[in-house]
Design an enzyme around this catalytic site. Structure first.
Site, PDB file in Angstrom:
ATOM      1  N   GLU A 124     -61.734  66.506  93.933  1.00  0.00           N
ATOM      2  CA  GLU A 124     -63.027  67.374  93.637  1.00  0.00           C
ATOM      3  C   GLU A 124     -63.372  66.884  92.213  1.00  0.00           C
ATOM      4  O   GLU A 124     -62.572  66.290  91.417  1.00  0.00           O
ATOM      5  CB  GLU A 124     -62.516  68.743  93.568  1.00  0.00           C
ATOM      6  CG  GLU A 124     -62.134  69.487  94.625  1.00  0.00           C
ATOM      7  CD  GLU A 124     -61.705  70.955  94.824  1.00  0.00           C
ATOM      8  OE1 GLU A 124     -61.711  71.624  95.708  1.00  0.00           O
ATOM      9  OE2 GLU A 124     -61.155  71.288  93.667  1.00  0.00           O
ATOM     10  N   CYS A 169     -61.204  74.878  84.557  1.00  0.00           N
ATOM     11  CA  CYS A 169     -60.185  73.989  84.140  1.00  0.00           C
ATOM     12  C   CYS A 169     -58.827  74.669  84.531  1.00  0.00           C
ATOM     13  O   CYS A 169     -58.583  75.554  84.865  1.00  0.00           O
ATOM     14  CB  CYS A 169     -59.755  74.058  82.670  1.00  0.00           C
ATOM     15  SG  CYS A 169     -60.741  72.865  81.691  1.00  0.00           S
ATOM     16  N   CYS A 183     -51.412  65.437  92.050  1.00  0.00           N
ATOM     17  CA  CYS A 183     -51.032  64.947  90.690  1.00  0.00           C
ATOM     18  C   CYS A 183     -49.569  64.802  90.712  1.00  0.00           C
ATOM     19  O   CYS A 183     -48.747  65.454  91.433  1.00  0.00           O
ATOM     20  CB  CYS A 183     -51.415  66.180  89.715  1.00  0.00           C
ATOM     21  SG  CYS A 183     -50.832  65.807  87.847  1.00  0.00           S
ATOM     22  N   GLY A 190     -55.316  64.870  88.729  1.00  0.00           N
ATOM     23  CA  GLY A 190     -54.400  63.849  88.225  1.00  0.00           C
ATOM     24  C   GLY A 190     -54.447  63.720  87.068  1.00  0.00           C
ATOM     25  O   GLY A 190     -54.938  64.506  85.977  1.00  0.00           O
ATOM     26  N   GLU A 191     -53.104  62.836  86.658  1.00  0.00           N
ATOM     27  CA  GLU A 191     -52.984  62.436  85.223  1.00  0.00           C
ATOM     28  C   GLU A 191     -53.474  61.131  85.189  1.00  0.00           C
ATOM     29  O   GLU A 191     -52.966  60.194  85.679  1.00  0.00           O
ATOM     30  CB  GLU A 191     -51.454  62.675  84.971  1.00  0.00           C
ATOM     31  CG  GLU A 191     -50.966  61.960  83.591  1.00  0.00           C
ATOM     32  CD  GLU A 191     -51.676  62.140  82.578  1.00  0.00           C
ATOM     33  OE1 GLU A 191     -51.487  63.438  81.976  1.00  0.00           O
ATOM     34  OE2 GLU A 191     -52.245  61.280  81.793  1.00  0.00           O
ATOM     35  N   CYS A 247     -66.605  66.147  85.044  1.00  0.00           N
ATOM     36  CA  CYS A 247     -65.324  66.127  84.992  1.00  0.00           C
ATOM     37  C   CYS A 247     -64.762  65.351  86.368  1.00  0.00           C
ATOM     38  O   CYS A 247     -65.025  66.100  87.376  1.00  0.00           O
ATOM     39  CB  CYS A 247     -64.648  67.573  85.004  1.00  0.00           C
ATOM     40  SG  CYS A 247     -63.031  67.863  84.937  1.00  0.00           S
ATOM     41  N   LEU A 267     -52.052  69.969  75.249  1.00  0.00           N
ATOM     42  CA  LEU A 267     -50.824  70.235  74.419  1.00  0.00           C
ATOM     43  C   LEU A 267     -50.110  71.537  74.821  1.00  0.00           C
ATOM     44  O   LEU A 267     -48.919  71.727  75.363  1.00  0.00           O
ATOM     45  CB  LEU A 267     -51.155  70.322  73.004  1.00  0.00           C
ATOM     46  CG  LEU A 267     -49.793  70.365  72.139  1.00  0.00           C
ATOM     47  CD1 LEU A 267     -49.102  68.919  72.325  1.00  0.00           C
ATOM     48  CD2 LEU A 267     -50.036  70.170  70.503  1.00  0.00           C
ATOM     49  N   HIS A 268     -50.870  72.525  74.595  1.00  0.00           N
ATOM     50  CA  HIS A 268     -50.519  74.322  75.157  1.00  0.00           C
ATOM     51  C   HIS A 268     -49.346  74.704  74.264  1.00  0.00           C
ATOM     52  O   HIS A 268     -49.166  75.942  74.487  1.00  0.00           O
ATOM     53  CB  HIS A 268     -50.465  74.200  76.652  1.00  0.00           C
ATOM     54  CG  HIS A 268     -51.664  73.751  77.505  1.00  0.00           C
ATOM     55  ND1 HIS A 268     -52.832  74.040  77.157  1.00  0.00           N
ATOM     56  CD2 HIS A 268     -51.651  72.848  78.342  1.00  0.00           C
ATOM     57  CE1 HIS A 268     -53.669  73.464  77.943  1.00  0.00           C
ATOM     58  NE2 HIS A 268     -52.906  72.737  78.809  1.00  0.00           N
ATOM     59  N   CYS A 327     -47.594  70.923  85.991  1.00  0.00           N
ATOM     60  CA  CYS A 327     -47.772  71.920  84.868  1.00  0.00           C
ATOM     61  C   CYS A 327     -47.867  73.107  85.666  1.00  0.00           C
ATOM     62  O   CYS A 327     -48.498  73.353  86.653  1.00  0.00           O
ATOM     63  CB  CYS A 327     -49.180  71.619  84.030  1.00  0.00           C
ATOM     64  SG  CYS A 327     -49.205  70.025  83.651  1.00  0.00           S
ATOM     65  N   CYS A 360     -51.451  75.178  86.603  1.00  0.00           N
ATOM     66  CA  CYS A 360     -52.369  74.461  87.157  1.00  0.00           C
ATOM     67  C   CYS A 360     -52.436  74.299  88.598  1.00  0.00           C
ATOM     68  O   CYS A 360     -51.265  73.965  89.179  1.00  0.00           O
ATOM     69  CB  CYS A 360     -52.508  72.922  86.549  1.00  0.00           C
ATOM     70  SG  CYS A 360     -53.476  71.763  87.408  1.00  0.00           S
TER      71      CYS A 360
HETATM   72  S1  SF4 Z   1     -53.754  67.857  87.107  1.00  0.00           S
HETATM   73 FE1  SF4 Z   1     -53.477  67.991  84.679  1.00  0.00          FE
HETATM   74  S2  SF4 Z   1     -52.838  69.953  84.350  1.00  0.00           S
HETATM   75 FE2  SF4 Z   1     -52.489  69.548  86.748  1.00  0.00          FE
HETATM   76  S3  SF4 Z   1     -50.491  69.398  86.762  1.00  0.00           S
HETATM   77 FE3  SF4 Z   1     -51.568  67.424  86.649  1.00  0.00          FE
HETATM   78  S4  SF4 Z   1     -51.412  66.661  84.844  1.00  0.00           S
HETATM   79 FE4  SF4 Z   1     -50.823  68.729  84.648  1.00  0.00          FE
END
Ligand code: SF4
Length: 346
Positions: free
Chosen positions: A94, A339, A114, A165-166, A107, A221-222, A118, A121
């Site tokens: 997406e 987000c 991913c 994704g990271e 975005c 960061l969070h 997290c 998420c």
């Molecule tokens: S997409 Fe971003 S926030 Fe979601 S699990 Fe992956 S790294 Fe974490």
């Protein structure tokens, strides 16, 4: 025997030129085809009208042009657009177009699913299936640029790598995509309008600094307290805050660029004075900006946005320490485009 054709867009311009020379043609033919692929967005060899029919057939015999399709487009009440993008192998990612008065921001996703986990998420619920290729990242941007022109009468102005994704776990392909996006033969966008947002992979942040990249860096960061961060972002146990901080110091020493921190304040998780103090200690070594992001609960409701009093405390304490702070309202909540909500639900 079936010949497996290669995706022509996996070839660099140099490799394309060499291919044509090896075929007994001229080098400049590689430039022409490259321009069709990256600047004019050709999806079929037959669209390449200044290339002879014979050469187009030869290309057809050797290559395919893998491209994405926008499988489904949803529009939010607030104007945000979410694309479900079908890749050449049928997988879906997406990407989102976020319009404001001054800009339109894409975005984009960098992986299918991913690699990280997290807890807050939705994407983390999808296992990582593969990295996106540079052309798949590029194509998401092209699709959103077209939508920006069509619906908002202006070209895309900004890009954030904050979708699925990271991005630093797919670093080479993200870098190649950004090369295309910024090159005059691609979209010619300024790298200053691009931000790569990472959950914090120290080794790769240092690599970005060594590679002298020109785009911006944001860190999700969070929490600046290890125990808290590990409880919500379990990979923090592998990449603890001390390592992240060291990598960011390295980044700042090399680039002198401001560091942006993405930060959600959750009820009962990171909404105390101690949490703010830790954040200030963590980021005050370099010019920093903290984006306080409104949270969009996902299914189980384990995470809830903290109240305004907690947000006000963050804002006043950060500002008192000369740290820039912005509050970012979420967009596209009604279509699960905000987000942390991207999860191929549409
Ligand atoms: S997409 Fe971003 S926030 Fe979601 S699990 Fe992956 S790294 Fe974490």
């Amino acid at each position: 025997m079936e010949i497996i054709k290669k995706d022509i867009r996996a070839l660099s311009k140099e490799q394309l030129r060499e291919f044509f020379v090896a075929q007994g043609d001229q080098e400049f033919r590689g430039n022409q085809v490259y321009e069709w692929l990256w600047n004019k967005g050709a999806h079929k060899f037959e669209d390449m009208t200044n290339i002879s029919k014979q050469t187009r057939q030869m290309l057809e015999d050797h290559f395919v042009i893998n491209h994405i399709e926008v499988d489904q487009m949803q529009r939010s009440n607030d104007g945000t657009i979410k694309n479900a993008v079908r890749l050449h192998d049928g997988l879906i990612v997406e990407s989102v177009l976020i319009p404001t008065k001054k800009r339109t921001t894409a975005c984009v996703s960098s992986q299918v699913g991913c690699s990280l986990d997290c807890k807050f998420c939705a994407t983390s619920r999808l296992k990582r299936m593969r990295n996106l290729n540079p052309d798949e990242i590029f194509d998401q941007v092209v699709a959103i640029d077209k939508e920006s022109r069509l619906y908002f009468n202006k070209p895309l102005t900004n890009i954030v790598f904050m979708g699925m994704g990271e991005p630093l776990m797919n670093y080479n392909n993200v870098l190649k995509a950004i090369d295309k996006i910024t090159s005059p033969e691609g979209l010619g966008m300024s790298p200053k309008r691009i931000v790569v947002s990472t959950s914090g992979v120290p080794k790769m942040i240092k690599k970005m600094a060594d590679d002298d990249v020109k785009f911006g860096l944001a860190v999700s960061l969070h929490s600046a307290i290890d125990d808290v961060r590990t409880s919500i972002m379990p990979f923090n146990a592998t990449f603890p805050l001390a390592d992240l901080r060291e990598a960011l110091e390295y980044w700042y020493a090399k680039t002198k660029n401001l560091i942006t921190y993405e930060y959600v304040v959750w009820d009962g998780i990171n909404d105390s004075k101690k949490d703010v103090e830790a954040l200030i200690q963590f980021c005050k070594f370099a010019p920093s900006k903290v984006n306080l992001i409104e949270y969009n609960p996902i299914d189980d409701g384990q995470f809830q946005q903290a109240d305004n009093a907690a947000l006000d405390m963050y804002i006043s304490m950060l500002e008192a320490n000369n740290i820039t702070v912005t509050v970012r309202r979420s967009r596209g909540k009604d279509i699960d485009a905000a987000c942390g909500q991207l999860a191929n639900k549409s």
